[in-house]
Design an enzyme around this catalytic site. Structure first.
Site, mmCIF file in Angstrom:
data_model
loop_
_atom_site.group_PDB
_atom_site.id
_atom_site.type_symbol
_atom_site.label_atom_id
_atom_site.label_comp_id
_atom_site.label_asym_id
_atom_site.label_seq_id
_atom_site.Cartn_x
_atom_site.Cartn_y
_atom_site.Cartn_z
ATOM 1 N N THR A 12 -9.622 -55.062 -6.848
ATOM 2 C CA THR A 12 -8.697 -54.272 -7.667
ATOM 3 C C THR A 12 -7.727 -53.544 -6.748
ATOM 4 O OG1 THR A 12 -10.139 -52.314 -7.757
ATOM 5 C CG2 THR A 12 -10.440 -53.993 -9.474
ATOM 6 N N GLY A 13 -6.487 -53.417 -7.194
ATOM 7 C CA GLY A 13 -5.482 -52.826 -6.324
ATOM 8 C C GLY A 13 -5.257 -53.681 -5.091
ATOM 9 N N GLY A 14 -5.183 -54.997 -5.302
ATOM 10 C CA GLY A 14 -5.102 -55.919 -4.174
ATOM 11 C C GLY A 14 -3.699 -56.337 -3.787
ATOM 12 N N THR A 15 -2.689 -55.640 -4.282
ATOM 13 C CA THR A 15 -1.314 -56.056 -4.002
ATOM 14 C C THR A 15 -0.733 -55.421 -2.746
ATOM 15 O OG1 THR A 15 -0.397 -54.304 -5.409
ATOM 16 C CG2 THR A 15 -0.853 -56.443 -6.455
ATOM 17 N N GLY A 17 -1.722 -52.505 0.867
ATOM 18 C CA GLY A 17 -2.659 -51.656 1.593
ATOM 19 C C GLY A 17 -3.995 -52.295 1.893
ATOM 20 N N GLY A 19 -6.491 -53.118 -0.067
ATOM 21 C CA GLY A 19 -6.879 -54.209 -0.952
ATOM 22 C C GLY A 19 -6.235 -55.516 -0.549
ATOM 23 N N SER A 137 -13.613 -42.000 0.268
ATOM 24 C CA SER A 137 -12.599 -41.348 1.099
ATOM 25 C C SER A 137 -13.252 -40.316 1.998
ATOM 26 C CB SER A 137 -11.546 -40.657 0.230
ATOM 27 O OG SER A 137 -10.666 -39.894 1.040
ATOM 28 N N TYR A 150 -8.622 -34.897 -6.522
ATOM 29 C CA TYR A 150 -8.810 -36.159 -5.806
ATOM 30 C C TYR A 150 -10.184 -36.200 -5.138
ATOM 31 C CZ TYR A 150 -7.748 -40.099 -2.692
ATOM 32 O OH TYR A 150 -7.770 -41.307 -2.016
#
Length: 250
Positions: A12-15, A17, A19, A137, A150
């Site tokens: 997920t969020g692989g587009t 950075g 990922g 994180s 966060y």
């Protein structure tokens, strides 16, 4: 190496950075990868770089409807997930006095509800020997001003590593986490800061990093793939810090 030949990862969020870097390394090592992103444009651009072993789904991890539809979308490409990297997310930062309900819910939807229901929805596709890796994180170890929401959200994800590990042990699905420090990503791009303000923020915190540099996304990808590989077959319920020692060196 071809550690992931005939295996499939969902990132997920692989587009971009961390990922995207993980997707690149997974494909390089013989696997197929399915990435998610919030816009068709970013998904398409990422797929052009990843090649024909990569597939993409436009899906917002902060949107419960997208989460509930994710399994059906993934089944268009595979009936088995060997690695699930619950990575999608971004940051919004504000003093306690400035946080509103909308901003609170936005982060918790993306960073807590998102990974929880992503894993829940993918479990029917995960067999014995597969692996879940959560992205936490370094902020869970270091108190930082303006990071209250966060940090709380990432602390919830940190707890998932242990509780999911307990529940999935019987299915022989390993659950671990990677805890990045300051990595070169677009984490600040949804904060409303200008490019100049973002660069100023980065330059302010670089002197606090023991190695005096930001980490590269590939340095996170290497750890994620290690955790997903047979080399980590006896690692379960663990969280690996990849932060240049920031959380322990003062």
């Amino acid at each position: 190496m071809q550690r992931f030949k005939n295996k499939t990862a969902l990132i997920t969020g692989g587009t971009n950075g961390m990922g995207f870097a993980t997707a690149q390394r997974f494909v390089e090592e013989g696997g197929s990868v399915i990435i998610t992103g919030r816009s068709e444009n970013t998904v398409t651009n990422a797929l052009e770089k990843l090649g024909n072993q990569a597939f993409g789904i436009v899906s917002d991890t902060g949107n419960i409807n997208d989460l509930m539809n994710l399994q059906a979308e993934v089944k268009k490409y595979t009936d088995q997930i060997d690695l699930l990297f619950a990575n999608a997310g971004y940051g919004r930062f504000a003093p306690i006095t400035d946080v509103d309900v909308k901003g609170f819910d936005e982060l918790f939807n993306m960073l807590v509800k998102g990974p929880f229901f992503t894993v829940q929805q993918m479990l029917p596709l995960m067999k014995s020997g597969s692996s879940v890796v959560f992205n936490t994180s370094v902020v869970t170890d270091i108190a930082k001003p303006d990071f209250s929401i966060y940090t709380a959200a990432k602390s919830a994800v940190q707890s998932f590593i242990k509780t999911f590990a307990v529940e999935l042990t019987g299915r022989n699905i390993r659950v671990n986490g990677v805890s990045p420090g300051h990595i070169k990503t677009n984490i600040f791009h949804n904060t409303g800061l200008t490019e100049e303000q973002i660069e100023s923020t980065i330059q302010d915190f670089i002197p606090t990093i023991p190695f005096k540099r930001q980490g590269d996304p590939m340095e996170i990808a290497n750890v994620v793939l290690f955790l997903a590989s047979e080399e980590a077959s006896y690692i379960h319920g663990a969280e690996i810090r990849v932060d240049a020692g920031l959380s322990v060196i003062r």
